[in-house]
Write a protein that holds these residues in place. Structure first.
Motif, PDB file in Angstrom:
ATOM      1  N   THR A   1       0.849  -1.188   0.000  1.00  0.00           N
ATOM      2  CA  THR A   1       0.000   0.000   0.000  1.00  0.00           C
ATOM      3  C   THR A   1       0.883   1.236   0.000  1.00  0.00           C
ATOM      4  OG1 THR A   1      -0.160   0.068   2.416  1.00  0.00           O
ATOM      5  CG2 THR A   1      -1.853  -1.165   1.263  1.00  0.00           C
ATOM      6  N   ARG A   2       0.416   2.270  -0.653  1.00  0.00           N
ATOM      7  CA  ARG A   2       1.179   3.516  -0.692  1.00  0.00           C
ATOM      8  C   ARG A   2       1.033   4.262   0.622  1.00  0.00           C
ATOM      9  NH1 ARG A   2      -2.306   7.756  -1.485  1.00  0.00           N
ATOM     10  NH2 ARG A   2      -4.353   7.112  -2.205  1.00  0.00           N
ATOM     11  N   ALA A   3      -0.124   4.094   1.307  1.00  0.00           N
ATOM     12  CA  ALA A   3      -0.378   4.792   2.561  1.00  0.00           C
ATOM     13  C   ALA A   3      -1.439   4.038   3.345  1.00  0.00           C
ATOM     14  CB  ALA A   3      -0.857   6.212   2.286  1.00  0.00           C
ATOM     15  N   ASN A   4      -1.412   4.194   4.654  1.00  0.00           N
ATOM     16  CA  ASN A   4      -2.445   3.623   5.518  1.00  0.00           C
ATOM     17  C   ASN A   4      -2.701   4.546   6.687  1.00  0.00           C
ATOM     18  OD1 ASN A   4      -1.902   0.094   5.173  1.00  0.00           O
ATOM     19  ND2 ASN A   4      -3.808   1.159   4.819  1.00  0.00           N
ATOM     20  N   ASP A   5      -3.969   4.805   6.936  1.00  0.00           N
ATOM     21  CA  ASP A   5      -4.408   5.489   8.151  1.00  0.00           C
ATOM     22  C   ASP A   5      -4.362   4.432   9.247  1.00  0.00           C
ATOM     23  OD1 ASP A   5      -5.832   6.505  10.285  1.00  0.00           O
ATOM     24  OD2 ASP A   5      -7.588   7.080   9.118  1.00  0.00           O
ATOM     25  N   ALA A   6      -3.406   4.552  10.135  1.00  0.00           N
ATOM     26  CA  ALA A   6      -3.174   3.521  11.155  1.00  0.00           C
ATOM     27  C   ALA A   6      -4.320   3.384  12.136  1.00  0.00           C
ATOM     28  CB  ALA A   6      -1.874   3.820  11.910  1.00  0.00           C
ATOM     29  N   TYR A   7      -5.126   4.420  12.294  1.00  0.00           N
ATOM     30  CA  TYR A   7      -6.211   4.375  13.262  1.00  0.00           C
ATOM     31  C   TYR A   7      -7.495   3.793  12.673  1.00  0.00           C
ATOM     32  CZ  TYR A   7      -9.558   5.787  16.820  1.00  0.00           C
ATOM     33  OH  TYR A   7     -10.536   5.789  17.776  1.00  0.00           O
ATOM     34  N   LYS A   8      -7.835   4.138  11.458  1.00  0.00           N
ATOM     35  CA  LYS A   8      -9.130   3.738  10.898  1.00  0.00           C
ATOM     36  C   LYS A   8      -9.047   2.673   9.805  1.00  0.00           C
ATOM     37  CE  LYS A   8     -12.147   6.703  12.773  1.00  0.00           C
ATOM     38  NZ  LYS A   8     -13.477   6.449  13.218  1.00  0.00           N
ATOM     39  N   ILE A   9      -7.983   2.612   9.044  1.00  0.00           N
ATOM     40  CA  ILE A   9      -7.977   1.805   7.823  1.00  0.00           C
ATOM     41  C   ILE A   9      -7.035   0.600   7.862  1.00  0.00           C
ATOM     42  CG2 ILE A   9      -7.599   1.897   5.308  1.00  0.00           C
ATOM     43  CD1 ILE A   9     -10.028   3.509   6.250  1.00  0.00           C
ATOM     44  N   LEU A  10      -5.945   0.680   8.577  1.00  0.00           N
ATOM     45  CA  LEU A  10      -4.930  -0.374   8.534  1.00  0.00           C
ATOM     46  C   LEU A  10      -5.506  -1.760   8.819  1.00  0.00           C
ATOM     47  CD1 LEU A  10      -1.993  -1.301   8.249  1.00  0.00           C
ATOM     48  CD2 LEU A  10      -1.687  -0.770  10.678  1.00  0.00           C
TER      49      LEU A  10
ATOM     50  N   HIS B   1       0.244   6.584   8.877  1.00  0.00           N
ATOM     51  CA  HIS B   1      -0.001   7.881   9.504  1.00  0.00           C
ATOM     52  C   HIS B   1      -1.291   7.877  10.320  1.00  0.00           C
ATOM     53  CE1 HIS B   1      -1.949   7.757   5.547  1.00  0.00           C
ATOM     54  NE2 HIS B   1      -2.947   8.340   6.183  1.00  0.00           N
ATOM     55  N   PHE B   2      -1.444   8.904  11.118  1.00  0.00           N
ATOM     56  CA  PHE B   2      -2.674   9.222  11.844  1.00  0.00           C
ATOM     57  C   PHE B   2      -3.121  10.602  11.373  1.00  0.00           C
ATOM     58  CE2 PHE B   2      -0.249   6.663  14.936  1.00  0.00           C
ATOM     59  CZ  PHE B   2      -1.181   5.663  15.176  1.00  0.00           C
ATOM     60  N   TYR B   3      -4.420  10.842  11.452  1.00  0.00           N
ATOM     61  CA  TYR B   3      -4.937  12.168  11.145  1.00  0.00           C
ATOM     62  C   TYR B   3      -5.177  12.935  12.440  1.00  0.00           C
ATOM     63  CZ  TYR B   3      -5.578  10.637   6.353  1.00  0.00           C
ATOM     64  OH  TYR B   3      -5.362  10.181   5.078  1.00  0.00           O
ATOM     65  N   LYS B   4      -4.947  14.244  12.397  1.00  0.00           N
ATOM     66  CA  LYS B   4      -5.122  15.090  13.582  1.00  0.00           C
ATOM     67  C   LYS B   4      -6.522  14.976  14.155  1.00  0.00           C
ATOM     68  CE  LYS B   4      -1.684  18.580  12.459  1.00  0.00           C
ATOM     69  NZ  LYS B   4      -1.452  19.996  12.139  1.00  0.00           N
TER      70      LYS B   4
ATOM     71  N   HIS C   1      -8.271  12.543  14.685  1.00  0.00           N
ATOM     72  CA  HIS C   1      -8.424  11.352  15.526  1.00  0.00           C
ATOM     73  C   HIS C   1      -7.550  11.393  16.776  1.00  0.00           C
ATOM     74  CE1 HIS C   1      -9.423   9.474  11.437  1.00  0.00           C
ATOM     75  NE2 HIS C   1     -10.559   9.721  12.062  1.00  0.00           N
ATOM     76  N   LYS C   2      -6.814  12.480  16.978  1.00  0.00           N
ATOM     77  CA  LYS C   2      -5.846  12.548  18.077  1.00  0.00           C
ATOM     78  C   LYS C   2      -6.485  12.289  19.437  1.00  0.00           C
ATOM     79  CE  LYS C   2      -2.113  15.260  20.123  1.00  0.00           C
ATOM     80  NZ  LYS C   2      -1.979  14.305  21.166  1.00  0.00           N
ATOM     81  N   LYS C   3      -7.616  12.885  19.727  1.00  0.00           N
ATOM     82  CA  LYS C   3      -8.252  12.687  21.043  1.00  0.00           C
ATOM     83  C   LYS C   3      -8.641  11.229  21.248  1.00  0.00           C
ATOM     84  CE  LYS C   3      -9.979  17.358  21.701  1.00  0.00           C
ATOM     85  NZ  LYS C   3     -11.149  18.211  21.820  1.00  0.00           N
ATOM     86  N   GLU C   4      -9.187  10.608  20.226  1.00  0.00           N
ATOM     87  CA  GLU C   4      -9.576   9.206  20.321  1.00  0.00           C
ATOM     88  C   GLU C   4      -8.350   8.308  20.512  1.00  0.00           C
ATOM     89  OE1 GLU C   4     -12.372   8.026  17.140  1.00  0.00           O
ATOM     90  OE2 GLU C   4     -12.501  10.177  16.772  1.00  0.00           O
ATOM     91  N   ILE C   5      -7.288   8.612  19.801  1.00  0.00           N
ATOM     92  CA  ILE C   5      -6.057   7.829  19.910  1.00  0.00           C
ATOM     93  C   ILE C   5      -5.452   7.992  21.299  1.00  0.00           C
ATOM     94  CG2 ILE C   5      -3.681   7.619  19.052  1.00  0.00           C
ATOM     95  CD1 ILE C   5      -4.873   8.480  16.272  1.00  0.00           C
ATOM     96  N   ASP C   6      -5.441   9.208  21.825  1.00  0.00           N
ATOM     97  CA  ASP C   6      -4.919   9.455  23.176  1.00  0.00           C
ATOM     98  C   ASP C   6      -5.721   8.683  24.219  1.00  0.00           C
ATOM     99  OD1 ASP C   6      -2.914  11.086  22.224  1.00  0.00           O
ATOM    100  OD2 ASP C   6      -3.977  12.958  22.671  1.00  0.00           O
ATOM    101  N   LYS C   7      -7.043   8.671  24.087  1.00  0.00           N
ATOM    102  CA  LYS C   7      -7.884   7.910  25.022  1.00  0.00           C
ATOM    103  C   LYS C   7      -7.560   6.428  24.967  1.00  0.00           C
ATOM    104  CE  LYS C   7     -11.983  10.843  24.858  1.00  0.00           C
ATOM    105  NZ  LYS C   7     -13.395  10.891  24.417  1.00  0.00           N
ATOM    106  N   LEU C   8      -7.434   5.907  23.763  1.00  0.00           N
ATOM    107  CA  LEU C   8      -7.105   4.495  23.587  1.00  0.00           C
ATOM    108  C   LEU C   8      -5.732   4.182  24.176  1.00  0.00           C
ATOM    109  CD1 LEU C   8      -7.748   1.712  22.382  1.00  0.00           C
ATOM    110  CD2 LEU C   8      -6.771   2.536  20.226  1.00  0.00           C
ATOM    111  N   TYR C   9      -4.774   5.020  23.895  1.00  0.00           N
ATOM    112  CA  TYR C   9      -3.420   4.825  24.410  1.00  0.00           C
ATOM    113  C   TYR C   9      -3.423   4.807  25.939  1.00  0.00           C
ATOM    114  CZ  TYR C   9       1.396   5.789  25.682  1.00  0.00           C
ATOM    115  OH  TYR C   9       2.633   5.727  26.267  1.00  0.00           O
TER     116      TYR C   9
END
Length: 126
Positions: free
Chosen positions: A65-74, A107-110, A112-120
């Motif tokens: 793949t050329r790119a992957n959204d690590a939070y939603k698509i990977l 990559h991640f998109y900005k 989704h940052k709050k959701e990613i921080d909560k998950l982390y």
């Protein structure tokens, strides 16, 4: 898009025919970027190609793949790729071999940052 490119296009059937003709071919590629019907103004799939190789009685696959959204698509892409790998191996009566998932930019998109921080933070406490 994947339904069109994998199932309706005949690419999987052509791949299987290729392996039936030459079981150890190194040309077992399903390319998603060579469709002249794609409208480049619309969202475009991140998957570039899937490359299959037979080694012994196993079917290996590299999925690029050329790119992957690590939070939603990977994870969705991994599911699609492994399902494709399993399907083709079964059609060829081969065992599953190695699966490599190559991503040029993960990559991640900005947004989704709050959701990613909560998950982390949840995972860190576990």
């Amino acid at each position: 898009h994947y339904n069109e490119e994998y199932l309706k296009s005949g690419k999987i059937e052509n791949l299987i025919k290729l392996f039936e003709y030459d079981p150890y071919t190194r040309r077992g590629v399903i390319c998603l970027w060579n469709n002249p019907k794609l409208d480049l103004r619309k969202l475009f799939p991140c998957t570039v190609y899937a490359w299959f190789r037979r080694i012994g009685n196993r079917l290996n696959m590299n999925y690029h793949t050329r790119a992957n959204d690590a939070y939603k698509i990977l994870l969705m892409d991994i599911h699609i790729a492994t399902s494709l790998h399993i399907y083709v191996a079964k059609k060829l009566n081969l065992d599953l071999g190695k699966y490599n998932h190559i991503v040029d930019t993960l990559h991640f998109y900005k947004e989704h940052k709050k959701e990613i921080d909560k998950l982390y933070n949840r995972l860190r406490k576990a």
